[in-house]
Structure formats: C-alpha cells, structure tokens
Design an enzyme around this catalytic site. Structure first.
Site, PDB file in Angstrom:
ATOM      1  N   ASP A 138       0.804  -1.228   0.000  1.00 52.11           N
ATOM      2  CA  ASP A 138       0.000   0.000   0.000  1.00 52.11           C
ATOM      3  C   ASP A 138       0.832   1.270   0.000  1.00 52.11           C
ATOM      4  O   ASP A 138       0.320   2.344  -0.314  1.00 52.11           O
ATOM      5  CB  ASP A 138      -0.937   0.021   1.211  1.00 52.11           C
ATOM      6  N   GLU A 232      -9.508   0.664  -3.826  1.00 49.77           N
ATOM      7  CA  GLU A 232     -10.568   0.019  -3.049  1.00 49.77           C
ATOM      8  C   GLU A 232     -11.168   0.933  -1.979  1.00 49.77           C
ATOM      9  O   GLU A 232     -12.316   0.759  -1.575  1.00 49.77           O
ATOM     10  CB  GLU A 232     -10.047  -1.257  -2.388  1.00 49.77           C
ATOM     11  N   GLN A 284      -2.255  -8.916  -6.577  1.00 53.26           N
ATOM     12  CA  GLN A 284      -1.330  -7.788  -6.440  1.00 53.26           C
ATOM     13  C   GLN A 284      -0.231  -8.019  -5.412  1.00 53.26           C
ATOM     14  O   GLN A 284       0.817  -7.386  -5.462  1.00 53.26           O
ATOM     15  CB  GLN A 284      -2.102  -6.522  -6.052  1.00 53.26           C
TER      16      GLN A 284
END
Length: 368
Positions: A138, A232, A284
């Site tokens: 992230d 998301e 991912q």
C-alpha cells in the site's frame, strides 16, 4: 527454572500483516548481515504475532536464507488476525513478553506495515527491543517515501491494465480496474499513470460520478474505449467506502472491496456504454518481487541489522531523500500516509488531463 545465559546475540525476526513480495529478501538480509557481522543466532517467529501467542518459533540458519530472495510470500509465515492486545477478545501481550524472555532474545526485527509496526511500538513499551522494517504494497507507512512490495504491486496492476486495454479497444468498452491500497491511493495512482488510465479515483479525494462519466464519454467519443482505475478505498462525494467484510481481532478489521462493481453501476446510470469491472485482489501481493523490491528489501534489512548491532532499539527504518535513515517507532504507529496534493506523480497526472472526479485538485502553476 532459571534461564540459561547465552554469549551470542540472539535476534528474533517476525513478518506481520498481509504477505508481500520482498519479505524473504528482507528476512535473508537481516539474518545474513547479523550472522556474518555479529555471529548472531536468528530465531524466526512463525506466523507473525500468532507465533508469540502460541509459542511457535524455529532457528534460522545461514542455509535457510540461501536462494529465497526471489520467492514470494514469507518462509516464516504471517498472520493478520493476531493482535496480541486483542486476540479473540483478550490481551495476550504479557504472554508475548514472556515468550520473548524465554527465547532470550536481545532484539526483535518486525517486518510489516502500519498495523504491524503499531503493535511493535506497543510491545516496545513492555520492554521488547524492537526494530521495524517498512513493508506494505500500500506504500502508506508514515515517515518513509517508499515501502518494499509497492513496486511489485504497481508492476502487476500496470500489466493488468495493459491487458485490459486490448479488450477495451476491441469491444469499445469502459474497463474499470479496482486496486488494493486500503485508505491510500498510491497503487491506483502510480499504476494508473503507468498504464495510461483516463480516470484515477483515490480515497484522498471523493469523486463526483458525473465528472467521471463526462471524462469517460469524451474518451469514448475520441478513442471508443476508456480505462478507469479505482482504489478500493475510494468513495463518491457524500458516500461511504465499500466494505467487503469485517474481521474481529485484526489490526485492520474492515476489509475494503467492491467499489469497482459499484462504480460500474453508477456509470451505467449516466452513459450508454458497455462497462466491465475487474478486481485484481490478492494477485497484487503474490508472486516474485521485482528486481527493485529485491534490492530495496535487502537494503532495508541490512540497515535494520545494523541498528540491532548498535543497540538502537524501538526504531523504524525509513527512506528519505533516497537515503536510508530511522525514526522512533512512535512516529509511524497508528498513522496513514496519504497522497498529498503536491505529490509529483499526482501533479503530473493532473497536468496531463487525467480525471480524478473532483474539482478540488489543481495543477500547481509553478515548479518549486
């Protein structure tokens, strides 16, 4: 029963939170550096903090670290549902400290993201000597410009966008790609720019669906297809994030997901076009790390080992100005690094006319 004394440095290694490309490279680097420079004994804590709670660990030898840097995942396992301060509704932190003492660890290297390092900070208050290594696809950890795993995730998403583009072109469709990233838009932003997306929707800036529909309509008129990348954690103006499920006892209990399909329905109300949504999900974070992440994770791990050797504990390794440094664990705990308005890649995207679905983002007029 009295603990036996030991002469060699004994260091535990733990990988926490979600799996991430580059974890094995970091484990290898921490272990080999400490073995070669301090003749240290390395103890792998199995399955993240769950290994502390359930008292599961194993020695890591030099041979164990050979040939693993290209492997995805983590050889010692991980778990994102084992917060020692709230495990199945009870506080197990004293048990973690007891097992740390039983293993006679001089230090614990924790490789993880914001949730893992936040737990590490709390454990440091109990007397554990902790050094944190920044890992998360992230890229949302405070104080550091980059975390390992991010480059691999961006590369995977970019490849997916490239593949979806040919389908969009062939069928004259709008192709929506939903990425991970939780409450930060780094993956969507970088992969969107790398993949030539027409619209990029990120959590930091709620989107106006009519603006997104307008951008898609214009693109369909000139090129007959459009690519939309949505993180998301993105949400419409005055709307809520899409939550896929809630997991009790996790440092991050809310699992986001589903915004891609929601966006498909929303766009369908404003335009007559064929729309498809693809959610990449755990693709991912799996597989072999890129060469960049292999090198970066190796550099971070070796730096963390040197912090242990110099007894600079309760610190987190960071990258700042393309150099490695370290900050107090407290500085990264319980915080999220979001995409700022002056981010170079964001500014580049705005200047190139990529739609973010909001009037609140402007290209800065001057180069600073």
């Amino acid at each position: 029963m009295a603990l036996q004394t030991h002469n060699n440095l004994r260091v535990g290694i733990l990988t926490g939170g979600g799996d991430c490309p580059g974890l094995n490279a970091a484990i290898r680097s921490v272990a080999k550096t400490l073995m070669l420079t301090s003749n240290a004994e390395i103890i792998g804590i199995e399955d993240g903090f769950l290994g502390f709670i359930e008292r599961r660990s194993r020695p890591i030898s030099y041979q164990d670290c050979s040939g693993i840097f290209a492997l995805g995942g983590t050889i010692i396992g991980t778990c994102n549902r084992a917060d020692p301060f709230n495990y199945n509704g009870r506080d197990c932190s004293s048990e973690v400290k007891a097992y740390y003492d039983q293993l006679q660890l001089d230090a614990l290297v924790i490789i993880g993201g914001d949730g893992t390092l936040s737990i590490g900070y709390e454990l440091s208050k109990l007397g554990l000597n902790v050094v944190g290594v920044p890992k998360t696809i992230d890229n949302d950890l405070m104080c550091t410009e980059r975390t390992f795993g991010f480059d691999t995730a961006v590369s995977i998403v970019t490849d997916a966008i490239d593949r979806l583009r040919t389908t969009g072109q062939s069928h004259k469709r709008i192709m929506i790609v939903e990425t991970m990233g939780r409450n930060a838009g780094w993956i969507a932003l970088h992969a969107g720019v790398a993949g030539g997306a027409d619209s990029i929707l990120i959590p930091e800036y709620p989107y106006d669906i009519q603006r997104v529909a307008k951008a898609c309509t214009e693109r369909m008129g000139s090129h007959h297809f459009s690519i939309v990348v949505v993180a998301e954690g993105a949400r419409p103006v005055n709307g809520r994030v899409s939550v896929r499920e809630n997991i009790a006892g996790s440092p991050e209990p809310s699992r986001l997901g589903g915004i891609g399909e929601q966006l498909k329905v929303q766009l369908g109300q404003f335009m007559d076009a064929e729309i498809r949504a693809t959610t990449l999900g755990h693709i991912q974070r799996g597989g072999s790390p890129t060469s960049f992440d292999r090198i970066f994770a190796t550099n971070l791990g070796s730096y963390a080992a040197k912090l242990v050797e110099s007894k600079q504990f309760n610190r987190a390794v960071i990258q700042k100005g393309n150099r490695l440094s370290h900050v107090a664990l407290e500085s990264v705990a319980n915080k999220t690094r979001n995409v700022p308005a002056d981010d170079l890649t964001l500014q580049t995207a705005i200047a190139m006319g990529i739609c973010f679905g909001t009037p609140n983002l402007k290209a800065f007029p001057h180069v600073m």
